[in-house]
Design a protein around this motif. Structure first.
Motif, PDB file in Angstrom:
ATOM      1  N   GLN A 140      33.010  46.498  31.886  1.00  0.00           N
ATOM      2  CA  GLN A 140      33.371  45.181  31.389  1.00  0.00           C
ATOM      3  C   GLN A 140      34.826  45.163  30.909  1.00  0.00           C
ATOM      4  O   GLN A 140      35.566  44.211  31.165  1.00  0.00           O
ATOM      5  CB  GLN A 140      32.452  44.764  30.253  1.00  0.00           C
ATOM      6  N   LYS A 141      35.251  46.239  30.239  1.00  0.00           N
ATOM      7  CA  LYS A 141      36.631  46.315  29.770  1.00  0.00           C
ATOM      8  C   LYS A 141      37.605  46.333  30.936  1.00  0.00           C
ATOM      9  O   LYS A 141      38.704  45.758  30.861  1.00  0.00           O
ATOM     10  CB  LYS A 141      36.814  47.561  28.898  1.00  0.00           C
ATOM     11  N   VAL A 142      37.227  46.997  32.032  1.00  0.00           N
ATOM     12  CA  VAL A 142      38.063  46.999  33.236  1.00  0.00           C
ATOM     13  C   VAL A 142      38.228  45.583  33.763  1.00  0.00           C
ATOM     14  O   VAL A 142      39.339  45.144  34.090  1.00  0.00           O
ATOM     15  CB  VAL A 142      37.440  47.901  34.326  1.00  0.00           C
ATOM     16  N   MET A 143      37.132  44.850  33.853  1.00  0.00           N
ATOM     17  CA  MET A 143      37.177  43.489  34.390  1.00  0.00           C
ATOM     18  C   MET A 143      38.008  42.562  33.508  1.00  0.00           C
ATOM     19  O   MET A 143      38.732  41.701  34.002  1.00  0.00           O
ATOM     20  CB  MET A 143      35.763  42.957  34.549  1.00  0.00           C
ATOM     21  N   LEU A 144      37.921  42.765  32.202  1.00  0.00           N
ATOM     22  CA  LEU A 144      38.693  41.933  31.281  1.00  0.00           C
ATOM     23  C   LEU A 144      40.188  42.263  31.340  1.00  0.00           C
ATOM     24  O   LEU A 144      41.028  41.400  31.099  1.00  0.00           O
ATOM     25  CB  LEU A 144      38.177  42.106  29.852  1.00  0.00           C
ATOM     26  N   ALA A 145      40.494  43.529  31.645  1.00  0.00           N
ATOM     27  CA  ALA A 145      41.895  43.959  31.672  1.00  0.00           C
ATOM     28  C   ALA A 145      42.564  43.749  33.017  1.00  0.00           C
ATOM     29  O   ALA A 145      43.791  43.831  33.122  1.00  0.00           O
ATOM     30  CB  ALA A 145      41.984  45.443  31.285  1.00  0.00           C
ATOM     31  N   GLU A 146      41.777  43.484  34.067  1.00  0.00           N
ATOM     32  CA  GLU A 146      42.369  43.340  35.401  1.00  0.00           C
ATOM     33  C   GLU A 146      43.334  42.163  35.449  1.00  0.00           C
ATOM     34  O   GLU A 146      42.999  41.055  35.034  1.00  0.00           O
ATOM     35  CB  GLU A 146      41.279  43.137  36.445  1.00  0.00           C
ATOM     36  N   PRO A 147      44.544  42.382  35.926  1.00  0.00           N
ATOM     37  CA  PRO A 147      45.540  41.292  35.998  1.00  0.00           C
ATOM     38  C   PRO A 147      45.048  40.146  36.872  1.00  0.00           C
ATOM     39  O   PRO A 147      44.330  40.363  37.855  1.00  0.00           O
ATOM     40  CB  PRO A 147      46.766  41.978  36.626  1.00  0.00           C
ATOM     41  N   LYS A 148      45.440  38.948  36.506  1.00  0.00           N
ATOM     42  CA  LYS A 148      45.071  37.769  37.294  1.00  0.00           C
ATOM     43  C   LYS A 148      45.703  37.877  38.669  1.00  0.00           C
ATOM     44  O   LYS A 148      46.883  38.173  38.804  1.00  0.00           O
ATOM     45  CB  LYS A 148      45.565  36.504  36.583  1.00  0.00           C
ATOM     46  N   ARG A 149      44.913  37.631  39.689  1.00  0.00           N
ATOM     47  CA  ARG A 149      45.389  37.752  41.054  1.00  0.00           C
ATOM     48  C   ARG A 149      45.869  36.409  41.576  1.00  0.00           C
ATOM     49  O   ARG A 149      45.404  35.352  41.145  1.00  0.00           O
ATOM     50  CB  ARG A 149      44.273  38.287  41.966  1.00  0.00           C
ATOM     51  N   ASP A 150      46.801  36.461  42.524  1.00  0.00           N
ATOM     52  CA  ASP A 150      47.271  35.269  43.218  1.00  0.00           C
ATOM     53  C   ASP A 150      46.269  34.998  44.342  1.00  0.00           C
ATOM     54  O   ASP A 150      46.267  35.682  45.368  1.00  0.00           O
ATOM     55  CB  ASP A 150      48.669  35.515  43.790  1.00  0.00           C
ATOM     56  N   GLN A 151      45.412  34.003  44.126  1.00  0.00           N
ATOM     57  CA  GLN A 151      44.330  33.750  45.069  1.00  0.00           C
ATOM     58  C   GLN A 151      44.837  33.318  46.448  1.00  0.00           C
ATOM     59  O   GLN A 151      44.221  33.635  47.469  1.00  0.00           O
ATOM     60  CB  GLN A 151      43.384  32.691  44.501  1.00  0.00           C
ATOM     61  N   GLN A 152      45.950  32.612  46.483  1.00  0.00           N
ATOM     62  CA  GLN A 152      46.499  32.205  47.773  1.00  0.00           C
ATOM     63  C   GLN A 152      46.967  33.411  48.575  1.00  0.00           C
ATOM     64  O   GLN A 152      46.708  33.511  49.780  1.00  0.00           O
ATOM     65  CB  GLN A 152      47.663  31.216  47.574  1.00  0.00           C
ATOM     66  N   LYS A 153      47.633  34.336  47.891  1.00  0.00           N
ATOM     67  CA  LYS A 153      48.081  35.553  48.573  1.00  0.00           C
ATOM     68  C   LYS A 153      46.895  36.400  49.012  1.00  0.00           C
ATOM     69  O   LYS A 153      46.909  36.996  50.100  1.00  0.00           O
ATOM     70  CB  LYS A 153      49.007  36.358  47.659  1.00  0.00           C
ATOM     71  N   ASP A 154      45.864  36.453  48.167  1.00  0.00           N
ATOM     72  CA  ASP A 154      44.661  37.197  48.548  1.00  0.00           C
ATOM     73  C   ASP A 154      44.029  36.581  49.791  1.00  0.00           C
ATOM     74  O   ASP A 154      43.595  37.294  50.710  1.00  0.00           O
ATOM     75  CB  ASP A 154      43.643  37.190  47.398  1.00  0.00           C
ATOM     76  N   TYR A 155      43.971  35.248  49.812  1.00  0.00           N
ATOM     77  CA  TYR A 155      43.389  34.555  50.966  1.00  0.00           C
ATOM     78  C   TYR A 155      44.181  34.861  52.234  1.00  0.00           C
ATOM     79  O   TYR A 155      43.609  35.177  53.283  1.00  0.00           O
ATOM     80  CB  TYR A 155      43.372  33.049  50.716  1.00  0.00           C
ATOM     81  N   GLU A 156      45.507  34.776  52.141  1.00  0.00           N
ATOM     82  CA  GLU A 156      46.344  35.029  53.309  1.00  0.00           C
ATOM     83  C   GLU A 156      46.201  36.472  53.790  1.00  0.00           C
ATOM     84  O   GLU A 156      46.207  36.745  55.001  1.00  0.00           O
ATOM     85  CB  GLU A 156      47.805  34.722  52.969  1.00  0.00           C
ATOM     86  N   SER A 157      46.063  37.407  52.846  1.00  0.00           N
ATOM     87  CA  SER A 157      45.882  38.805  53.204  1.00  0.00           C
ATOM     88  C   SER A 157      44.553  39.013  53.934  1.00  0.00           C
ATOM     89  O   SER A 157      44.494  39.668  54.982  1.00  0.00           O
ATOM     90  CB  SER A 157      45.914  39.665  51.931  1.00  0.00           C
ATOM     91  N   MET A 158      43.489  38.439  53.394  1.00  0.00           N
ATOM     92  CA  MET A 158      42.176  38.590  54.036  1.00  0.00           C
ATOM     93  C   MET A 158      42.115  37.858  55.376  1.00  0.00           C
ATOM     94  O   MET A 158      41.432  38.301  56.305  1.00  0.00           O
ATOM     95  CB  MET A 158      41.076  38.100  53.092  1.00  0.00           C
ATOM     96  N   LEU A 159      42.858  36.742  55.489  1.00  0.00           N
ATOM     97  CA  LEU A 159      42.905  36.023  56.757  1.00  0.00           C
ATOM     98  C   LEU A 159      43.586  36.876  57.824  1.00  0.00           C
ATOM     99  O   LEU A 159      43.111  36.971  58.970  1.00  0.00           O
ATOM    100  CB  LEU A 159      43.650  34.699  56.578  1.00  0.00           C
ATOM    101  N   ALA A 160      44.698  37.513  57.451  1.00  0.00           N
ATOM    102  CA  ALA A 160      45.398  38.394  58.390  1.00  0.00           C
ATOM    103  C   ALA A 160      44.502  39.564  58.790  1.00  0.00           C
ATOM    104  O   ALA A 160      44.487  39.990  59.957  1.00  0.00           O
ATOM    105  CB  ALA A 160      46.692  38.912  57.757  1.00  0.00           C
TER     106      ALA A 160
END
Length: 222
Positions: A140-160
């Protein structure tokens, strides 16, 4: 899930771990709390227990360290890395997985290795905070500490990555989608009853060819 493809079903379930682990945390935390008479004391004791694991210096692979100690913290790493390090240490010492992998320098886990461990018979707990959720507090501490991700960049990466998989012969590999501003992985058209043979040489070859398309932290997501 189809009983005819147990290895692939397990693999797909583990690959989407980070999408389901957060939802499972409240249940695991409740179960852990019911087994303790003093929540505050339990939390403090668990932290002390992990902190007491001896920090050893070795030239061998940290993942093979029977003492359960991950590699030392690289200079300048974040609170996310520190939280992940504590989780890895807990998984090795308390969770029963001495070969649980070190976090990457970015702080993210090597999900390929976690998936490999979790796919072994009776070891799915490697993907869910250890046996009986013993390391769920650290998770749980890992999940709370994980930096906020750029969802658009994640989407583009997974699309590629999805396009690369199709270009390399996995024609049924689906594109990711955006839902509520969050990137949702693609992959098998029917994860509950997989139609793509992830154990085939062609699939594994495509995965290897396309792995660089995924941003750090997205490996294993689709």
């Amino acid at each position: 899930m189809s009983p005819k493809t147990p290895s692939r079903a397990t693999s797909r379930a583990t690959a989407r771990l980070r999408l389901t682990a957060l939802a499972a945390l409240p249940v695991l935390l409740l179960s852990a709390a019911c087994g303790s008479g003093d929540d505050g004391a339990r939390g403090t004791q668990q932290t002390d227990d992990i902190a007491s694991v001896p920090e050893t210096t070795t030239t061998a692979s940290p993942s093979a360290d029977v003492a359960g100690t991950p590699s030392t913290r690289p200079a300048g790493k974040s609170a996310f890395y520190d939280a992940q390090l504590a989780y890895v240490r807990c998984m090795r010492v308390k969770g029963g997985y001495k070969d649980f992998p070190d976090p990457k320098l970015s702080g993210h886990l090597d999900w390929g290795k976690v998936e490999e461990i979790s796919s072994r018979p009776g070891q799915m707990e490697a993907a869910k905070g250890g046996k009986n959720g013993v390391c769920v507090d650290e998770l749980q501490k890992v999940m709370l500490a994980e930096p906020k991700r750029d969802q658009q960049k994640d989407y583009e990466s997974m699309l590629a990555h999805a396009k690369c998989m199709r270009d390399n012969g996995v024609s049924r590999f689906t594109n990711p989608t955006m839902s509520g501003g969050n990137a949702q992985p693609g992959g098998d058209p029917n994860p509950a009853s997989p139609t793509i043979d992830g154990d085939s040489p062609a699939y594994k070859q495509a995965r290897e060819a396309c792995k660089t398309k995924l941003l750090d932290g997205l490996d294993g997501m689709q």
